[in-house]
Design a protein around this motif. Structure first.
Motif, PDB file in Angstrom:
ATOM      1  N   LEU A  91       4.210  -1.714   6.759  1.00 45.70           N
ATOM      2  CA  LEU A  91       5.353  -0.803   6.718  1.00 45.70           C
ATOM      3  C   LEU A  91       6.529  -1.400   5.958  1.00 45.70           C
ATOM      4  CD1 LEU A  91       5.222   0.599  10.357  1.00 45.70           C
ATOM      5  CD2 LEU A  91       4.871   1.899   8.248  1.00 45.70           C
ATOM      6  N   LEU A  92       6.745  -2.717   6.092  1.00 45.85           N
ATOM      7  CA  LEU A  92       7.911  -3.333   5.468  1.00 45.85           C
ATOM      8  C   LEU A  92       7.620  -3.897   4.084  1.00 45.85           C
ATOM      9  CD1 LEU A  92       9.497  -5.269   8.481  1.00 45.85           C
ATOM     10  CD2 LEU A  92      10.203  -3.073   7.519  1.00 45.85           C
ATOM     11  N   ALA A  93       6.413  -4.423   3.894  1.00 45.28           N
ATOM     12  CA  ALA A  93       6.127  -5.170   2.663  1.00 45.28           C
ATOM     13  C   ALA A  93       5.127  -4.482   1.753  1.00 45.28           C
ATOM     14  CB  ALA A  93       5.639  -6.577   2.998  1.00 45.28           C
ATOM     15  N   GLY A  94       4.432  -3.458   2.249  1.00 47.83           N
ATOM     16  CA  GLY A  94       3.579  -2.685   1.370  1.00 47.83           C
ATOM     17  C   GLY A  94       2.160  -3.183   1.194  1.00 47.83           C
ATOM     18  N   TYR A  95       1.692  -4.115   2.027  1.00 52.52           N
ATOM     19  CA  TYR A  95       0.311  -4.592   1.918  1.00 52.52           C
ATOM     20  C   TYR A  95      -0.212  -4.952   3.292  1.00 52.52           C
ATOM     21  CZ  TYR A  95       1.897  -9.414   2.602  1.00 52.52           C
ATOM     22  OH  TYR A  95       2.439 -10.563   3.120  1.00 52.52           O
ATOM     23  N   LEU A  96      -1.527  -5.011   3.425  1.00 55.70           N
ATOM     24  CA  LEU A  96      -2.161  -5.412   4.672  1.00 55.70           C
ATOM     25  C   LEU A  96      -2.604  -6.860   4.561  1.00 55.70           C
ATOM     26  CD1 LEU A  96      -4.377  -2.338   5.643  1.00 55.70           C
ATOM     27  CD2 LEU A  96      -2.344  -3.152   6.813  1.00 55.70           C
ATOM     28  N   PRO A  97      -2.044  -7.778   5.358  1.00 55.28           N
ATOM     29  CA  PRO A  97      -2.467  -9.181   5.301  1.00 55.28           C
ATOM     30  C   PRO A  97      -3.959  -9.315   5.614  1.00 55.28           C
ATOM     31  CG  PRO A  97      -0.478  -8.914   6.616  1.00 55.28           C
ATOM     32  CD  PRO A  97      -1.002  -7.545   6.353  1.00 55.28           C
TER      33      PRO A  97
ATOM     34  N   TRP B 132      -1.197   4.292  -2.232  1.00 56.62           N
ATOM     35  CA  TRP B 132      -0.221   3.480  -1.512  1.00 56.62           C
ATOM     36  C   TRP B 132      -0.093   2.078  -2.089  1.00 56.62           C
ATOM     37  CZ3 TRP B 132      -1.899   4.812   4.200  1.00 56.62           C
ATOM     38  CH2 TRP B 132      -1.471   6.119   4.488  1.00 56.62           C
ATOM     39  N   LYS B 133      -0.925   1.717  -3.036  1.00 54.08           N
ATOM     40  CA  LYS B 133      -0.911   0.351  -3.542  1.00 54.08           C
ATOM     41  C   LYS B 133       0.306   0.125  -4.432  1.00 54.08           C
ATOM     42  CE  LYS B 133      -5.702  -0.906  -2.947  1.00 54.08           C
ATOM     43  NZ  LYS B 133      -6.904  -1.507  -3.544  1.00 54.08           N
ATOM     44  N   VAL B 134       1.040  -0.921  -4.145  1.00 54.82           N
ATOM     45  CA  VAL B 134       2.272  -1.225  -4.862  1.00 54.82           C
ATOM     46  C   VAL B 134       1.938  -2.086  -6.075  1.00 54.82           C
ATOM     47  CG1 VAL B 134       4.568  -2.224  -4.640  1.00 54.82           C
ATOM     48  CG2 VAL B 134       3.487  -1.140  -2.666  1.00 54.82           C
ATOM     49  N   PRO B 135       2.330  -1.691  -7.275  1.00 59.09           N
ATOM     50  CA  PRO B 135       1.916  -2.415  -8.491  1.00 59.09           C
ATOM     51  C   PRO B 135       2.219  -3.908  -8.453  1.00 59.09           C
ATOM     52  CG  PRO B 135       2.956  -0.339  -9.075  1.00 59.09           C
ATOM     53  CD  PRO B 135       3.133  -0.493  -7.583  1.00 59.09           C
ATOM     54  N   GLU B 136       3.390  -4.300  -7.950  1.00 60.86           N
ATOM     55  CA  GLU B 136       3.767  -5.719  -7.965  1.00 60.86           C
ATOM     56  C   GLU B 136       2.874  -6.583  -7.084  1.00 60.86           C
ATOM     57  OE1 GLU B 136       7.841  -3.550  -8.078  1.00 60.86           O
ATOM     58  OE2 GLU B 136       5.830  -3.180  -7.317  1.00 60.86           O
ATOM     59  N   LEU B 137       2.157  -5.967  -6.151  1.00 58.80           N
ATOM     60  CA  LEU B 137       1.450  -6.753  -5.141  1.00 58.80           C
ATOM     61  C   LEU B 137      -0.066  -6.694  -5.265  1.00 58.80           C
ATOM     62  CD1 LEU B 137       3.598  -5.924  -1.988  1.00 58.80           C
ATOM     63  CD2 LEU B 137       3.925  -7.692  -3.702  1.00 58.80           C
ATOM     64  N   ILE B 138      -0.567  -6.099  -6.311  1.00 58.27           N
ATOM     65  CA  ILE B 138      -2.016  -6.037  -6.464  1.00 58.27           C
ATOM     66  C   ILE B 138      -2.521  -7.397  -6.935  1.00 58.27           C
ATOM     67  CG2 ILE B 138      -3.930  -4.998  -7.732  1.00 58.27           C
ATOM     68  CD1 ILE B 138      -2.353  -2.396  -7.798  1.00 58.27           C
ATOM     69  N   VAL B 139      -3.385  -8.029  -6.144  1.00 57.28           N
ATOM     70  CA  VAL B 139      -3.939  -9.345  -6.457  1.00 57.28           C
ATOM     71  C   VAL B 139      -5.421  -9.158  -6.771  1.00 57.28           C
ATOM     72  CG1 VAL B 139      -4.321 -11.690  -5.633  1.00 57.28           C
ATOM     73  CG2 VAL B 139      -2.317 -10.390  -4.854  1.00 57.28           C
TER      74      VAL B 139
ATOM     75  N   ASN C   7      13.567  -3.407  -5.768  1.00 54.87           N
ATOM     76  CA  ASN C   7      13.298  -2.061  -6.277  1.00 54.87           C
ATOM     77  C   ASN C   7      11.830  -1.957  -6.653  1.00 54.87           C
ATOM     78  OD1 ASN C   7      16.153  -1.007  -6.349  1.00 54.87           O
ATOM     79  ND2 ASN C   7      16.368  -2.756  -7.728  1.00 54.87           N
ATOM     80  N   SER C   8      11.031  -1.544  -5.716  1.00 52.14           N
ATOM     81  CA  SER C   8       9.599  -1.449  -5.956  1.00 52.14           C
ATOM     82  C   SER C   8       9.302  -0.401  -7.017  1.00 52.14           C
ATOM     83  CB  SER C   8       8.892  -1.066  -4.651  1.00 52.14           C
ATOM     84  OG  SER C   8       7.589  -0.610  -4.909  1.00 52.14           O
TER      85      SER C   8
ATOM     86  N   TRP D 179       6.875   1.336  -6.957  1.00 49.16           N
ATOM     87  CA  TRP D 179       6.214   2.415  -6.237  1.00 49.16           C
ATOM     88  C   TRP D 179       7.196   3.522  -5.876  1.00 49.16           C
ATOM     89  CZ3 TRP D 179       4.244   1.862  -0.553  1.00 49.16           C
ATOM     90  CH2 TRP D 179       3.593   3.035  -0.176  1.00 49.16           C
ATOM     91  N   ASP D 180       8.258   3.169  -5.132  1.00 49.67           N
ATOM     92  CA  ASP D 180       9.188   4.204  -4.677  1.00 49.67           C
ATOM     93  C   ASP D 180      10.654   3.813  -4.851  1.00 49.67           C
ATOM     94  OD1 ASP D 180       9.459   2.279  -2.744  1.00 49.67           O
ATOM     95  OD2 ASP D 180       8.718   3.509  -1.087  1.00 49.67           O
ATOM     96  N   GLY D 181      10.918   2.668  -5.493  1.00 44.15           N
ATOM     97  CA  GLY D 181      12.293   2.254  -5.712  1.00 44.15           C
ATOM     98  C   GLY D 181      12.972   1.632  -4.516  1.00 44.15           C
ATOM     99  N   LEU D 182      12.288   1.566  -3.378  1.00 38.92           N
ATOM    100  CA  LEU D 182      12.853   0.981  -2.160  1.00 38.92           C
ATOM    101  C   LEU D 182      12.470  -0.492  -2.047  1.00 38.92           C
ATOM    102  CD1 LEU D 182      12.151   3.870   0.379  1.00 38.92           C
ATOM    103  CD2 LEU D 182      14.288   3.366  -0.817  1.00 38.92           C
ATOM    104  N   PRO D 183      13.204  -1.261  -1.246  1.00 40.75           N
ATOM    105  CA  PRO D 183      12.865  -2.687  -1.091  1.00 40.75           C
ATOM    106  C   PRO D 183      11.524  -2.876  -0.390  1.00 40.75           C
ATOM    107  CG  PRO D 183      15.091  -2.221  -0.304  1.00 40.75           C
ATOM    108  CD  PRO D 183      14.419  -0.902  -0.507  1.00 40.75           C
ATOM    109  N   LEU D 184      10.823  -3.931  -0.789  1.00 40.94           N
ATOM    110  CA  LEU D 184       9.672  -4.433  -0.037  1.00 40.94           C
ATOM    111  C   LEU D 184      10.126  -5.715   0.629  1.00 40.94           C
ATOM    112  CD1 LEU D 184       6.855  -3.940  -2.696  1.00 40.94           C
ATOM    113  CD2 LEU D 184       7.417  -2.454  -0.768  1.00 40.94           C
TER     114      LEU D 184
END
Length: 207
Positions: free
Chosen positions: A114-120, A129-136, A152-153, A155-160
């Protein structure tokens, strides 16, 4: 068996002790089970188990071993980095536990999503739902990603805000991941991200 997460505020002086000598991490964690701890969690234990736990931890502070186990699978033993005044350590660690921890139980994966945009640790997430900056490697395949805040993600411009899994690790004898810590400036960054997110709202939702 699930993985739980606990967040604890500690002083800079205690953090420096744990960084210098990781063997003290378990000693610090055990201090919450000392008989003198005012908020002893009686409800978690039977009376017999509680008394046994108190005696074990009291013995560890009263007559600590010269060497401590290091490594669950390798059976290694290491000596403390230096000689400690265990009474002083006990008082210091007990004082830290006067501020209780935040126990996230097994909800840490959902909170991180919910806060960071990925599932550990990976997991199925809908592609939209995948955030471009966090795709590994095209998948979220790491337990915790190293960033603190992405303001500014794409994905939606909101903070991660990586509020749960961020921070440097202290490796000690544990069955879980290393203990992670944030220095004050990093806490400030995460706080700023959370405040900004709370003002704008979040478009992330679980269905």
């Amino acid at each position: 068996m699930g993985i739980t997460s606990e967040i604890k505020t500690i002083s800079t002086s205690t953090l420096e002790l744990l960084r210098e000598d990781p063997l003290l991490v378990n000693t610090f964690l055990n201090a919450q089970w000392l008989p003198e701890y005012a908020s002893w969690k009686e409800g978690y234990w039977s009376r017999e188990d509680a008394d046994k736990k108190k005696q074990e931890v009291r013995k560890g502070f009263s007559k600590p071993p010269l060497r401590q186990d290091w490594g669950v699978f390798f059976g290694m033993r290491q000596q403390w980095k230096k000689s400690y005044n265990w009474q002083v350590l006990e008082e210091q660690f007990l004082a830290e536990w006067e501020t209780p921890e935040l126990d996230l139980d097994k909800s840490w994966r959902q909170v991180t999503f919910l806060l960071a945009g990925y599932l550990p640790g990976g997991g199925d997430v809908h592609s939209q739902w995948k955030v471009p900056e966090l795709i590994v490697d095209k998948e979220y395949d790491k337990d915790f990603l190293p960033f603190l805040v992405i303001e500014n993600s794409k994905w939606d411009g909101l903070p991660l805000v990586n509020a749960v899994g961020a921070g440097a690790g202290i490796y000690c004898q544990r069955d879980y991941d290393p203990v992670r810590y944030l220095i004050p400036s990093e806490v400030d960054q995460i706080l700023y991200g959370l405040l900004k997110l709370s003002r704008t709202g979040t478009s992330i939702a679980l269905s």
